[in-house]
Motif scaffolding. Structure first.
Motif, short mmCIF file in Angstrom:
data_model
loop_
_atom_site.label_atom_id
_atom_site.label_comp_id
_atom_site.label_asym_id
_atom_site.label_seq_id
_atom_site.Cartn_x
_atom_site.Cartn_y
_atom_site.Cartn_z
N LEU A 1 0.08 6.08 16.47
CA LEU A 1 -0.79 5.95 17.65
C LEU A 1 -2.26 5.97 17.23
O LEU A 1 -3.07 5.17 17.72
N ARG A 2 -2.61 6.85 16.33
CA ARG A 2 -4.01 7.00 15.90
C ARG A 2 -4.56 5.71 15.30
O ARG A 2 -5.70 5.32 15.60
N VAL A 3 -3.77 5.03 14.46
CA VAL A 3 -4.29 3.86 13.76
C VAL A 3 -4.18 2.57 14.58
O VAL A 3 -4.64 1.52 14.15
N THR A 4 -3.59 2.66 15.78
CA THR A 4 -3.43 1.50 16.65
C THR A 4 -4.61 1.37 17.60
O THR A 4 -5.12 2.35 18.12
N LYS A 5 -5.05 0.15 17.82
CA LYS A 5 -6.15 -0.12 18.76
C LYS A 5 -5.70 0.19 20.19
O LYS A 5 -4.51 0.04 20.52
N PRO A 6 -6.63 0.55 21.09
CA PRO A 6 -6.29 0.65 22.51
C PRO A 6 -5.68 -0.67 23.00
O PRO A 6 -6.21 -1.75 22.72
N GLY A 7 -4.57 -0.56 23.69
CA GLY A 7 -3.87 -1.75 24.14
C GLY A 7 -2.89 -2.30 23.11
O GLY A 7 -2.14 -3.23 23.40
N GLY A 8 -2.91 -1.73 21.92
CA GLY A 8 -1.99 -2.17 20.86
C GLY A 8 -0.57 -1.69 21.10
O GLY A 8 -0.29 -0.94 22.05
N ARG A 9 0.33 -2.07 20.22
CA ARG A 9 1.74 -1.83 20.47
C ARG A 9 2.47 -1.37 19.22
O ARG A 9 2.00 -1.56 18.11
N VAL A 10 3.62 -0.76 19.45
CA VAL A 10 4.50 -0.33 18.37
C VAL A 10 5.91 -0.82 18.67
O VAL A 10 6.33 -0.88 19.83
N THR B 1 0.84 -1.20 0.00
CA THR B 1 0.00 0.00 0.00
C THR B 1 0.87 1.25 0.00
O THR B 1 1.82 1.35 0.79
N ALA B 2 0.55 2.20 -0.86
CA ALA B 2 1.25 3.48 -0.88
C ALA B 2 0.68 4.39 0.19
O ALA B 2 -0.55 4.50 0.33
N GLY B 3 1.55 5.03 0.96
CA GLY B 3 1.06 5.92 2.00
C GLY B 3 2.16 6.75 2.63
O GLY B 3 3.31 6.31 2.71
N ASP B 4 1.81 7.94 3.07
CA ASP B 4 2.71 8.86 3.77
C ASP B 4 2.53 8.63 5.27
O ASP B 4 1.40 8.67 5.78
N ALA B 5 3.63 8.39 5.98
CA ALA B 5 3.55 8.08 7.41
C ALA B 5 2.94 9.21 8.23
O ALA B 5 2.46 8.98 9.34
N THR B 6 2.95 10.44 7.70
CA THR B 6 2.36 11.56 8.45
C THR B 6 0.88 11.75 8.16
O THR B 6 0.21 12.53 8.83
N ARG B 7 0.36 11.01 7.16
CA ARG B 7 -1.07 11.07 6.82
C ARG B 7 -1.49 9.68 6.34
O ARG B 7 -1.75 9.47 5.16
N LEU B 8 -1.56 8.75 7.27
CA LEU B 8 -1.80 7.36 6.90
C LEU B 8 -3.22 7.17 6.36
O LEU B 8 -4.18 7.71 6.91
N PRO B 9 -3.35 6.36 5.31
CA PRO B 9 -4.67 6.15 4.68
C PRO B 9 -5.48 5.06 5.36
O PRO B 9 -6.03 4.17 4.71
N PHE B 10 -5.55 5.11 6.71
CA PHE B 10 -6.26 4.09 7.48
C PHE B 10 -7.12 4.77 8.53
O PHE B 10 -6.81 5.87 9.01
N ALA B 11 -8.20 4.08 8.93
CA ALA B 11 -9.09 4.60 9.97
C ALA B 11 -8.44 4.52 11.34
O ALA B 11 -7.40 3.86 11.53
N ASP B 12 -9.06 5.16 12.32
CA ASP B 12 -8.55 5.13 13.69
C ASP B 12 -8.67 3.71 14.26
O ASP B 12 -9.65 3.01 14.03
N GLY B 13 -7.66 3.31 15.03
CA GLY B 13 -7.74 2.10 15.84
C GLY B 13 -8.00 0.80 15.11
O GLY B 13 -8.79 -0.01 15.58
N VAL B 14 -7.34 0.60 13.97
CA VAL B 14 -7.63 -0.61 13.19
C VAL B 14 -6.51 -1.66 13.27
O VAL B 14 -6.72 -2.79 12.83
N PHE B 15 -5.36 -1.32 13.84
CA PHE B 15 -4.24 -2.26 13.88
C PHE B 15 -3.92 -2.68 15.31
O PHE B 15 -3.92 -1.86 16.23
N ASP B 16 -3.64 -3.97 15.46
CA ASP B 16 -3.19 -4.47 16.76
C ASP B 16 -1.74 -4.08 17.04
O ASP B 16 -1.34 -3.94 18.20
#
Length: 232
Positions: free
Chosen positions: A136-145, A99-114
């Protein structure tokens, strides 16, 4: 444009990576003296993905970094802003959802990744703090980086030798194995200018991440930073 400036204008950096896509993985293995594969294993262990989890692999380039997560049974989205890298990755790994995407404007909804991970690419994001907030925005609560990035060697004499390697040995080696050696001069300069372990940890906390920690690999040449999304 063959070499980006340290101001990291996105189109310049993307064009630079487009230029080196075909030999990028091979060149990394050579320049890291074979350590790159060990670092990728350490990232996979630190992220500890489980079957069925959704993982965002930022700065994924050709998708090589995503393969351990696929093998673990996760649903992986490799994302990069270099179309050239993604095109090369599609040739090698046609089933990956590159997927093409800019890390400062990710093309994903809030809280969709574990889990979210980025290896050796955060320093190429033109606004690092915005990138950390987007993760942080695209990570689910309790998710990790997990962030794997070049850092500051902890042993001072080795740090001096390492800096000399970056600025003197790396360019001629890159000339021998890379299609665009100027790109690796930029990469060496960006490594030298990058914050050390404690400074990056502070930036993670300022971006809203909790439970921030890090551990050094190869004597601090590389550091693995870990954090979690708390109470959001």
């Amino acid at each position: 444009m063959t070499r980006a400036s340290l101001e990291k204008q996105p189109h310049e950096v993307a064009a630079m990576f487009d230029d080196v896509a075909a030999k990028y993985d091979l060149t990394n293995d050579v320049l890291s003296l074979g350590q790159a594969r060990l670092w990728r294993k350490a990232v996979a262990q630190a992220l500890d993905v489980r079957p069925g989890e959704r993982v965002l692999d930022l700065g994924a380039g050709t998708g090589t970094s995503s393969l351990p997560f696929v093998a673990a049974g996760a649903q992986v989205v490799p994302c990069d802003f270099s179309v050239g890298m993604l095109r090369e990755g599609k040739k090698r790994h046609p089933t990956l959802p590159l997927t093409a995407g800019d890390a400062t404007r990710l093309p994903f909804a809030d809280g969709v990744f574990d889990a979210v991970t980025i290896s050796f690419a955060l320093r190429n994001v033109h606004d690092t703090d915005a990138g950390l907030r987007e993760m942080l925005r695209v990570t689910k609560p309790g998710g990790r980086v997990v962030i794997c990035e070049f850092s500051s060697p902890t042993f001072k004499p080795f740090r001096t030798v390492y800096t000399e390697y970056l600025m003197r040995a790396l360019p001629p080696v890159a000339t021998a194995v890379s299609s665009n050696p100027d790109a690796y001069v930029y990469l060496a300069e960006s490594i030298r200018a990058w914050p050390d372990q404690a400074a990056l940890a502070s930036r993670l906390q300022e971006a809203g991440w909790g439970k921030v920690a890090w551990r050094n690999l190869t004597g601090g040449v590389v550091a693995l930073h870990r954090a979690a999304k708390i109470g959001q």
